[in-house]
Scaffold this motif. Structure first.
Motif, PDB file in Angstrom:
ATOM      1  N   ASP A   8       2.656  74.153 -36.273  1.00 52.38           N
ATOM      2  CA  ASP A   8       3.318  73.867 -35.016  1.00 52.38           C
ATOM      3  C   ASP A   8       4.733  73.404 -35.335  1.00 52.38           C
ATOM      4  O   ASP A   8       5.165  73.484 -36.488  1.00 52.38           O
ATOM      5  N   GLU A   9       5.456  72.919 -34.348  1.00 54.45           N
ATOM      6  CA  GLU A   9       6.854  72.535 -34.573  1.00 54.45           C
ATOM      7  C   GLU A   9       7.006  71.388 -35.565  1.00 54.45           C
ATOM      8  O   GLU A   9       8.075  71.191 -36.142  1.00 54.45           O
ATOM      9  N   VAL A  12       2.772  72.031 -40.993  1.00 55.06           N
ATOM     10  CA  VAL A  12       1.464  72.633 -41.265  1.00 55.06           C
ATOM     11  C   VAL A  12       0.380  71.583 -41.023  1.00 55.06           C
ATOM     12  O   VAL A  12       0.514  70.430 -41.425  1.00 55.06           O
ATOM     13  N   ASN A  13      -0.693  72.011 -40.380  1.00 52.00           N
ATOM     14  CA  ASN A  13      -1.826  71.134 -40.086  1.00 52.00           C
ATOM     15  C   ASN A  13      -3.073  71.639 -40.805  1.00 52.00           C
ATOM     16  O   ASN A  13      -3.341  72.841 -40.816  1.00 52.00           O
ATOM     17  N   PHE A  14      -3.825  70.728 -41.407  1.00 49.07           N
ATOM     18  CA  PHE A  14      -5.027  71.085 -42.151  1.00 49.07           C
ATOM     19  C   PHE A  14      -6.247  70.418 -41.531  1.00 49.07           C
ATOM     20  O   PHE A  14      -6.176  69.285 -41.066  1.00 49.07           O
ATOM     21  N   LYS A  15      -7.363  71.139 -41.533  1.00 54.05           N
ATOM     22  CA  LYS A  15      -8.655  70.599 -41.129  1.00 54.05           C
ATOM     23  C   LYS A  15      -9.627  70.841 -42.288  1.00 54.05           C
ATOM     24  O   LYS A  15     -10.425  71.781 -42.257  1.00 54.05           O
ATOM     25  N   LYS A  30       8.220  78.572 -41.499  1.00 52.41           N
ATOM     26  CA  LYS A  30       9.630  78.647 -41.891  1.00 52.41           C
ATOM     27  C   LYS A  30       9.859  79.609 -43.054  1.00 52.41           C
ATOM     28  O   LYS A  30      10.463  79.280 -44.063  1.00 52.41           O
ATOM     29  N   ASN A  31       9.348  80.829 -42.905  1.00 58.64           N
ATOM     30  CA  ASN A  31       9.505  81.899 -43.893  1.00 58.64           C
ATOM     31  C   ASN A  31       8.939  81.545 -45.268  1.00 58.64           C
ATOM     32  O   ASN A  31       9.401  82.053 -46.286  1.00 58.64           O
TER      33      ASN A  31
END
Length: 81
Positions: A8-9, A12-15, A30-31
């Motif tokens: 998201d903005e 990176v989000n991890f579960k 971001k590439n």
């Protein structure tokens, strides 16, 4: 099942609780490609790829072919000497 890696903005989000052990997950932020997996001891490993050609190949690759792409890359099929 929800994919355990998302962006998201804010980044990176991890579960990790939703990750299978020894399975490779990825996302693009971001590439850059973020590769994540949880090993047999439940340690989460994360790698970042910035190589533009490889990032573009990963963007166009489905999950099933991702490991083959890395195998080919590491075996020199896509390396520039």
């Amino acid at each position: 099942m929800d994919y355990p890696v998302s962006v998201d903005e804010n980044g990176v989000n991890f579960k990790p609780e939703k990750m299978e052990k020894e399975r490779l997950y990825h996302c693009i932020f971001k590439n850059k490609v973020m590769l994540v997996f949880k090993d047999s001891q439940d340690v989460m490993n994360c790698y970042e790829i910035e190589e533009p050609d490889l990032v573009e190949q990963i963007k166009n690759c489905n999950d099933d072919d991702l490991e083959k792409l890395f195998d080919d890359y590491l075996n020199g099929k896509h390396l520039k000497n």
